[in-house]
Design a protein around this motif. Structure first.
Motif, short mmCIF file in Angstrom:
data_model
loop_
_atom_site.label_atom_id
_atom_site.label_comp_id
_atom_site.label_asym_id
_atom_site.label_seq_id
_atom_site.Cartn_x
_atom_site.Cartn_y
_atom_site.Cartn_z
N GLN A 1 4.46 -8.41 -15.65
CA GLN A 1 4.41 -9.54 -16.57
C GLN A 1 5.74 -10.26 -16.56
OE1 GLN A 1 3.14 -8.45 -20.45
NE2 GLN A 1 1.08 -7.93 -19.80
N ARG B 1 1.43 -19.20 -10.84
CA ARG B 1 2.42 -18.17 -11.17
C ARG B 1 2.52 -17.09 -10.09
NH1 ARG B 1 0.61 -16.83 -16.07
NH2 ARG B 1 -0.84 -15.28 -15.26
N GLN C 1 6.97 -22.15 -18.37
CA GLN C 1 5.78 -21.77 -19.12
C GLN C 1 5.01 -20.70 -18.37
OE1 GLN C 1 3.04 -24.94 -19.65
NE2 GLN C 1 1.53 -23.71 -20.72
N SER C 2 4.91 -19.50 -18.96
CA SER C 2 4.11 -18.41 -18.40
C SER C 2 4.42 -18.16 -16.94
CB SER C 2 2.61 -18.72 -18.58
OG SER C 2 2.31 -18.87 -19.93
N ARG D 1 0.09 -12.49 -20.05
CA ARG D 1 -0.70 -13.32 -19.17
C ARG D 1 -2.14 -13.45 -19.62
NH1 ARG D 1 0.93 -11.49 -13.06
NH2 ARG D 1 3.14 -11.92 -13.20
N THR E 1 -3.04 -17.89 -22.18
CA THR E 1 -1.99 -18.91 -22.27
C THR E 1 -2.44 -20.08 -23.13
OG1 THR E 1 -2.81 -20.10 -20.32
CG2 THR E 1 -1.19 -18.34 -19.95
#
Length: 280
Positions: A265, A130, A187-188, A270, A273
């Motif tokens: 964020q 990420r 996703q995230s 975060r 997960t």
């Protein structure tokens, strides 16, 4: 038809151990188009702002110009995979539009700005993907009418069609375009893509074609395997890129968070997960 559980085993392009991601709903992979080599002047027209990153004459990653003096790439490209130490950014050269031994512009890197939350040798987690984002500031702006910086855009939705231009290790003499691949999941802050990538594709721009001109919506971080199928993992830009731009503008704050900016964020909290990580 929708599937619910996927397992992503990250390849060594960016991460060194398997990663099991939590259950999510993801879209069936689209029928991705094959790769098209942009090895002629005509084929490469409009893509000159995508370039190969070189050290000592050898390509190792891909980057894309988003301002006359800024190249967007993956953070892990700036670390030695053996020592985990950050490499000297001035040893990196950006070869804009590199094709068959020539580039549209050559620039060395003056400064590298890595996402402040990125840790190359830390605990293996989805956060490493990420936050796998960096900006390279060139020693001189590129003022070439054929090398026009790309605009960036918001992250694409699940099921959206995107494309990738990259210099993979077995085709690094010219860029290759995969014009149609799909966003399988978000996703995230991590995008799971059906795009074809390999070593050297790290840092490659992921494009949306919703507008008149292609816009960068993600950066390739790693390749993975989902239910036996090879996929790629991309970084969501959103606020993360704005954070890096702020650091570029603040010469004294290259190594620290800008005043008043906390840990951004994106794509939800975060702290947990639900991912399970496995080391070799």
């Amino acid at each position: 038809m929708m599937r619910r559980v996927f397992e992503a085993a990250l390849a060594a392009m960016a991460l060194c151990a398997p990663l099991i991601l939590p259950a999510v709903t993801w879209a069936e992979p689209r029928d991705s188009s094959g790769l098209r080599r942009l090895d002629t002047i005509e084929a490469g027209r409009g893509w000159e702002a995508v370039g190969r990153l070189d050290r000592w004459g050898e390509g190792f990653c891909t980057g894309a110009l988003i301002a006359p003096d800024l190249v967007l790439t993956a953070a892990h490209c700036l670390f030695d995979r053996n020592t985990h130490a950050k490499i000297d950014p001035t040893s990196v050269e950006f070869l804009a539009g590199w094709r068959n031994g020539r580039a549209s512009a050559y620039r060395t890197v003056k400064r590298a700005i890595v996402h402040p939350d990125y840790v190359f040798d830390g605990e293996l987690s989805a956060a490493r993907v990420r936050n796998d984002l960096a900006l390279l500031q060139l020693d001189r702006p590129i003022r070439n009418t054929t090398v026009l910086p790309f605009e960036t855009d918001r992250r694409p939705n699940k099921g959206a069609e995107v494309g990738v231009v990259s210099y993979a290790h077995d085709r690094d003499n010219a860029p290759s375009l995969q014009e149609v691949c799909g966003v399988m999941s978000r996703q995230s802050g991590v995008l799971v893509l059906s795009c074809d990538v390999d070593y050297g594709s790290s840092g490659a721009p992921v494009f949306s074609f919703e507008h008149d001109m292609p816009r960068i919506v993600s950066v390739v971080s790693a390749k993975a395997r989902v239910n036996g199928e090879e996929v790629s993992l991309g970084v969501s830009l959103d606020k993360e890129l704005a954070l890096l731009r702020a650091q570029v503008e603040d010469a004294a704050g290259v190594r620290s968070m800008p005043t008043g900016v906390g840990r951004v964020q994106v794509g939800g909290p975060r702290n947990n997960t639900g991912a399970k990580f496995i080391r070799n």
